[in-house]
Design a protein around this motif. Structure first.
Motif, mmCIF file in Angstrom:
data_model
loop_
_atom_site.group_PDB
_atom_site.id
_atom_site.type_symbol
_atom_site.label_atom_id
_atom_site.label_comp_id
_atom_site.label_asym_id
_atom_site.label_seq_id
_atom_site.Cartn_x
_atom_site.Cartn_y
_atom_site.Cartn_z
ATOM 1 N N TYR A 54 54.454 1.179 85.543
ATOM 2 C CA TYR A 54 55.029 1.281 86.811
ATOM 3 C C TYR A 54 54.854 3.090 86.450
ATOM 4 C CZ TYR A 54 57.752 2.495 90.658
ATOM 5 O OH TYR A 54 58.044 3.790 91.613
ATOM 6 N N ILE A 55 55.130 3.394 85.418
ATOM 7 C CA ILE A 55 54.856 4.946 85.924
ATOM 8 C C ILE A 55 53.768 5.726 85.873
ATOM 9 C CG2 ILE A 55 55.238 6.961 83.858
ATOM 10 C CD1 ILE A 55 58.149 5.027 83.317
ATOM 11 N N ALA A 56 52.250 4.616 85.021
ATOM 12 C CA ALA A 56 51.505 5.573 85.205
ATOM 13 C C ALA A 56 50.893 5.176 86.473
ATOM 14 C CB ALA A 56 50.701 4.481 84.322
ATOM 15 N N LEU A 57 51.296 4.394 87.492
ATOM 16 C CA LEU A 57 51.274 4.357 88.579
ATOM 17 C C LEU A 57 51.763 5.720 89.430
ATOM 18 C CD1 LEU A 57 51.322 0.540 89.120
ATOM 19 C CD2 LEU A 57 48.991 1.186 89.556
ATOM 20 N N VAL A 58 52.745 5.475 89.245
ATOM 21 C CA VAL A 58 53.693 6.521 89.888
ATOM 22 C C VAL A 58 53.020 7.935 89.814
ATOM 23 C CG1 VAL A 58 55.863 7.615 90.468
ATOM 24 C CG2 VAL A 58 55.643 5.365 90.752
ATOM 25 N N GLU A 59 52.333 8.098 88.237
ATOM 26 C CA GLU A 59 51.637 9.381 88.360
ATOM 27 C C GLU A 59 50.466 9.475 89.240
ATOM 28 O OE1 GLU A 59 52.138 8.934 83.856
ATOM 29 O OE2 GLU A 59 54.177 10.043 83.568
ATOM 30 N N GLY A 60 49.453 8.654 89.065
ATOM 31 C CA GLY A 60 48.604 8.729 89.560
ATOM 32 C C GLY A 60 48.504 8.991 90.879
ATOM 33 N N VAL A 61 49.404 8.186 90.809
ATOM 34 C CA VAL A 61 49.630 8.416 93.314
ATOM 35 C C VAL A 61 50.501 10.672 93.248
ATOM 36 C CG1 VAL A 61 51.298 9.022 95.419
ATOM 37 C CG2 VAL A 61 50.396 6.585 93.719
ATOM 38 N N SER A 62 51.210 10.754 91.737
ATOM 39 C CA SER A 62 51.572 12.235 91.931
ATOM 40 C C SER A 62 51.010 12.988 91.242
ATOM 41 C CB SER A 62 52.810 12.167 90.875
ATOM 42 O OG SER A 62 53.326 13.292 90.704
ATOM 43 N N ASP A 63 49.438 12.371 90.669
ATOM 44 C CA ASP A 63 48.336 13.503 90.616
ATOM 45 C C ASP A 63 47.482 13.244 92.265
ATOM 46 O OD1 ASP A 63 48.336 13.069 88.274
ATOM 47 O OD2 ASP A 63 47.155 12.535 87.281
ATOM 48 N N ASP A 64 47.481 12.443 93.418
ATOM 49 C CA ASP A 64 46.913 13.056 94.263
ATOM 50 C C ASP A 64 47.729 13.636 95.006
ATOM 51 O OD1 ASP A 64 45.231 10.744 93.848
ATOM 52 O OD2 ASP A 64 46.196 9.709 94.232
ATOM 53 N N PHE A 65 49.327 14.321 95.261
ATOM 54 C CA PHE A 65 50.568 14.766 95.818
ATOM 55 C C PHE A 65 49.583 16.551 95.666
ATOM 56 C CE2 PHE A 65 53.674 11.809 96.109
ATOM 57 C CZ PHE A 65 52.722 10.507 97.238
ATOM 58 N N ASP A 66 49.389 15.985 94.090
ATOM 59 C CA ASP A 66 49.405 17.937 93.661
ATOM 60 C C ASP A 66 48.252 18.138 94.087
ATOM 61 O OD1 ASP A 66 51.638 17.680 91.866
ATOM 62 O OD2 ASP A 66 50.242 17.078 89.677
ATOM 63 N N ALA A 67 46.832 17.152 93.872
ATOM 64 C CA ALA A 67 45.360 17.415 94.701
ATOM 65 C C ALA A 67 45.713 17.426 96.309
ATOM 66 C CB ALA A 67 43.795 16.685 94.681
ATOM 67 N N GLY A 68 46.614 17.087 96.922
ATOM 68 C CA GLY A 68 46.331 17.519 98.459
ATOM 69 C C GLY A 68 47.346 18.777 98.370
ATOM 70 N N GLU A 69 48.096 18.748 97.688
ATOM 71 C CA GLU A 69 48.917 20.373 97.372
ATOM 72 C C GLU A 69 47.881 21.816 97.630
ATOM 73 O OE1 GLU A 69 52.743 22.944 96.060
ATOM 74 O OE2 GLU A 69 52.612 20.455 94.981
ATOM 75 N N ARG A 70 47.654 21.217 96.399
ATOM 76 C CA ARG A 70 46.067 22.595 96.523
ATOM 77 C C ARG A 70 45.358 22.369 97.371
ATOM 78 N NH1 ARG A 70 46.710 20.167 90.980
ATOM 79 N NH2 ARG A 70 44.878 18.762 91.229
ATOM 80 N N ALA A 71 45.029 21.492 98.190
ATOM 81 C CA ALA A 71 44.175 21.755 99.097
ATOM 82 C C ALA A 71 44.461 21.829 100.618
ATOM 83 C CB ALA A 71 43.499 19.763 99.413
ATOM 84 N N THR A 72 46.289 22.438 100.359
ATOM 85 C CA THR A 72 46.648 22.300 101.846
ATOM 86 C C THR A 72 45.706 23.495 102.588
ATOM 87 O OG1 THR A 72 48.111 24.146 100.752
ATOM 88 C CG2 THR A 72 49.365 21.800 100.785
ATOM 89 N N THR A 73 46.614 23.021 103.967
ATOM 90 C CA THR A 73 45.727 24.257 104.730
ATOM 91 C C THR A 73 47.070 25.873 104.943
ATOM 92 O OG1 THR A 73 47.235 23.642 106.212
ATOM 93 C CG2 THR A 73 44.873 22.441 106.229
#
Length: 196
Positions: A54-73
């Motif tokens: 479960y933690i690995a799944l959440v970390e995967g989503v967190s990584d997606d959020f981080d990538a999305g944050e770096r690509a903010t407008t």
């Protein structure tokens, strides 16, 4: 991949398909192509393995959020625009029928039946509170101090759990990011008015 990694990947697939309570050790073994003894050897117990998955799944989503944050407008950290953008991304992960956030609700509802998982994830929740702050406010996770975790982080995690409950219970009427942002805007305006 070795047995340890195979078990973790198999457990992740089982969690998304069956949830915590309905996943058996045999399900994980079948999904991972390993054996029952490997679970105890590498993780100690099925519950400890499921918690790690479960933690690995959440970390995967967190990584997606981080990538999305770096690509903010270019939204400014701490702004209402950033607030709406980040919550829109988070809500986007809640919308599917196989959303991993449904597992969070399962732990809340059935926590007494999976105490080892609940206890392990309760400790991880604090780190989740630490990690969400930079997404919304800027900065780096290592720079977030305990006082920020206990105030801002817990505030955001409370919002997160409420949204998870709404999206799990009734996606048709669940709060959207723009509604959450407008609510916050009105609370801020009311606080400014009352303090003047």
């Amino acid at each position: 991949m070795g047995h340890r990694e195979d078990l973790l990947e198999g457990a992740k697939r089982c969690l998304l398909e069956r949830g915590f309570v309905r996943t058996t050790a045999r399900d994980i073994v079948k999904e991972s192509g390993t054996n029952l003894a490997s679970i105890g050897y590498h993780y100690g117990s099925k519950d400890a393995l499921l918690a790690q998955a479960y933690i690995a799944l959440v970390e995967g989503v967190s990584d997606d959020f981080d990538a999305g944050e770096r690509a903010t407008t270019g939204t400014r950290p701490g702004s209402l625009e950033r607030f709406e953008e980040v919550w829109s991304n988070i809500i986007g992960t809640m919308q599917g029928p196989d959303s991993l956030w449904r597992l969070s609700m399962e732990i809340v509802v059935m926590g007494d039946q999976v105490p080892a998982v609940r206890d392990h994830l309760a400790r991880a929740q604090r780190e989740g509170a630490r990690g969400i702050i930079p997404m919304l406010m800027g900065g780096e996770e290592p720079d977030v101090d305990d006082e920020q975790v206990d105030t801002v982080g817990k505030f955001y995690m409370t919002l997160m759990m409420g949204l998870i409950a709404q999206w799990t219970f009734d996606p048709q009427t669940a709060t959207r990011a723009e509604e959450l942002t407008e609510g916050l805007r009105r609370v801020i305006d009311a606080a400014r008015t009352s303090s003047s």
